[in-house]
Design an enzyme around this catalytic site. Structure first.
Site, PDB file in Angstrom:
ATOM      1  N   ASP A 170      -7.232   0.429  -4.132  1.00 35.73           N
ATOM      2  CA  ASP A 170      -7.101  -0.991  -4.485  1.00 35.73           C
ATOM      3  C   ASP A 170      -8.395  -1.424  -5.171  1.00 35.73           C
ATOM      4  O   ASP A 170      -9.486  -1.159  -4.662  1.00 35.73           O
ATOM      5  CB  ASP A 170      -6.861  -1.805  -3.204  1.00 35.73           C
TER       6      ASP A 170
ATOM      7  N   GLN B 288       2.656 -11.605  -1.222  1.00 39.30           N
ATOM      8  CA  GLN B 288       2.788 -10.566  -2.264  1.00 39.30           C
ATOM      9  C   GLN B 288       2.349 -11.126  -3.618  1.00 39.30           C
ATOM     10  O   GLN B 288       2.725 -12.229  -4.008  1.00 39.30           O
ATOM     11  CB  GLN B 288       4.246 -10.079  -2.355  1.00 39.30           C
TER      12      GLN B 288
ATOM     13  N   HIS C 144       4.595  -1.707  -2.355  1.00 38.27           N
ATOM     14  CA  HIS C 144       3.399  -0.937  -2.000  1.00 38.27           C
ATOM     15  C   HIS C 144       3.003  -1.254  -0.565  1.00 38.27           C
ATOM     16  O   HIS C 144       3.266  -2.351  -0.059  1.00 38.27           O
ATOM     17  CB  HIS C 144       2.237  -1.245  -2.956  1.00 38.27           C
ATOM     18  N   PHE C 145       2.343  -0.265   0.027  1.00 39.26           N
ATOM     19  CA  PHE C 145       1.775  -0.421   1.369  1.00 39.26           C
ATOM     20  C   PHE C 145       0.262  -0.376   1.246  1.00 39.26           C
ATOM     21  O   PHE C 145      -0.277   0.502   0.571  1.00 39.26           O
ATOM     22  CB  PHE C 145       2.242   0.711   2.295  1.00 39.26           C
ATOM     23  N   HIS C 146      -0.426  -1.299   1.906  1.00 39.07           N
ATOM     24  CA  HIS C 146      -1.879  -1.277   1.988  1.00 39.07           C
ATOM     25  C   HIS C 146      -2.289  -0.411   3.177  1.00 39.07           C
ATOM     26  O   HIS C 146      -1.758  -0.583   4.281  1.00 39.07           O
ATOM     27  CB  HIS C 146      -2.437  -2.692   2.244  1.00 39.07           C
TER      28      HIS C 146
HETATM   29  P1  5GP Z   1      -0.031  -7.632  -2.719  1.00 39.77           P
HETATM   30  O1  5GP Z   1      -0.607  -8.996  -2.659  1.00 39.77           O
HETATM   31  O2  5GP Z   1       1.024  -7.594  -3.794  1.00 39.77           O
HETATM   32  O3  5GP Z   1       0.423  -7.065  -1.431  1.00 39.77           O
HETATM   33  O4  5GP Z   1      -1.218  -6.676  -3.138  1.00 39.77           O
HETATM   34  C1  5GP Z   1      -1.564  -6.337  -4.437  1.00 39.77           C
HETATM   35  C2  5GP Z   1      -2.863  -5.597  -4.348  1.00 39.77           C
HETATM   36  O5  5GP Z   1      -3.091  -5.011  -5.606  1.00 39.77           O
HETATM   37  C3  5GP Z   1      -4.091  -6.462  -4.033  1.00 39.77           C
HETATM   38  O6  5GP Z   1      -4.708  -5.970  -2.870  1.00 39.77           O
HETATM   39  C4  5GP Z   1      -4.964  -6.339  -5.270  1.00 39.77           C
HETATM   40  O7  5GP Z   1      -6.326  -6.256  -4.936  1.00 39.77           O
HETATM   41  C5  5GP Z   1      -4.464  -5.069  -5.910  1.00 39.77           C
HETATM   42  N1  5GP Z   1      -4.532  -5.014  -7.348  1.00 39.77           N
HETATM   43  C6  5GP Z   1      -4.270  -6.020  -8.224  1.00 39.77           C
HETATM   44  N2  5GP Z   1      -4.383  -5.582  -9.490  1.00 39.77           N
HETATM   45  C7  5GP Z   1      -4.703  -4.269  -9.413  1.00 39.77           C
HETATM   46  C8  5GP Z   1      -4.949  -3.260 -10.400  1.00 39.77           C
HETATM   47  O8  5GP Z   1      -4.901  -3.481 -11.609  1.00 39.77           O
HETATM   48  N3  5GP Z   1      -5.239  -2.012  -9.930  1.00 39.77           N
HETATM   49  C9  5GP Z   1      -5.315  -1.712  -8.599  1.00 39.77           C
HETATM   50  N4  5GP Z   1      -5.617  -0.465  -8.281  1.00 39.77           N
HETATM   51  N5  5GP Z   1      -5.104  -2.649  -7.655  1.00 39.77           N
HETATM   52  C10 5GP Z   1      -4.798  -3.906  -8.053  1.00 39.77           C
END
Ligand code: 5GP
Length: 141
Positions: free
Chosen positions: A35, A98, A104-106
């Site tokens: 991330d 989200q 995706h999983f963190h």
């Molecule tokens: P969500 O909020 O959808 O669960 O998490 C999206 C995650 O993607 C966030 O933790 C954010 O930091 C990460 N993220 C956003 N843009 C990018 C990117 O361009 N590349 C990577 N590797 N991570 C990203």
């Protein structure tokens, strides 16, 4: 019913190789990469290659494979970052937090007494991301 999958989302572009990422794992169905705005050192994202907006519209067979990869990355992250625990998070739709609409999983290493940084907070230095990716790759090998 979930909104339609948007194939222009940032993770779809990463999967297609149009945008770079620090990739730590790949198999025929799954990819894991760092991330870029980690909430803790070693914060990794695990994604199925098959498009789905989030868990709500995902194919159960895909989910079943991906959770095994989440476990593999979690164990490697615990070792690589000498973590006391591993936090797994997964958000569905904006109301739940989200921000990128490809499932995706963190996987986030946690240490006793260390607070998590904000979600989607500050961009990490590329050298740090590269070094952390390397630690995970080594723990996975
Ligand atoms: P969500 O909020 O959808 O669960 O998490 C999206 C995650 O993607 C966030 O933790 C954010 O930091 C990460 N993220 C956003 N843009 C990018 C990117 O361009 N590349 C990577 N590797 N991570 C990203």
């Amino acid at each position: 019913m979930s909104p339609a999958y948007d194939s222009n989302n940032i993770f779809a572009k990463i999967l297609k190789g149009e945008i770079p990422s620090y990739r730590v794992y790949e198999d025929d169905k799954t990819v894991a990469f760092m991330d870029v705005m980690p909430q803790a050192p070693g914060h990794t994202l695990v994604l199925p290659k098959q498009p789905s907006r989030n868990l709500l519209d995902a194919d159960p067979a895909t989910l079943s494979h991906v959770i095994g990869v989440v476990q593999k990355i979690a164990n490697a992250a615990k070792e690589a970052f000498d973590a006391d625990g591993i936090y797994i998070a997964q958000f569905n739709e904006p109301a739940a937090g989200q921000t990128v609409f490809h499932l995706h999983f963190h996987v986030i290493p946690r240490h006793e007494g260390a607070a998590l940084k904000p979600h989607s907070g500050k961009m990490e230095d590329s050298a740090v991301l590269a070094a952390n990716a390397q630690k995970l790759i080594e723990a996975l090998s």
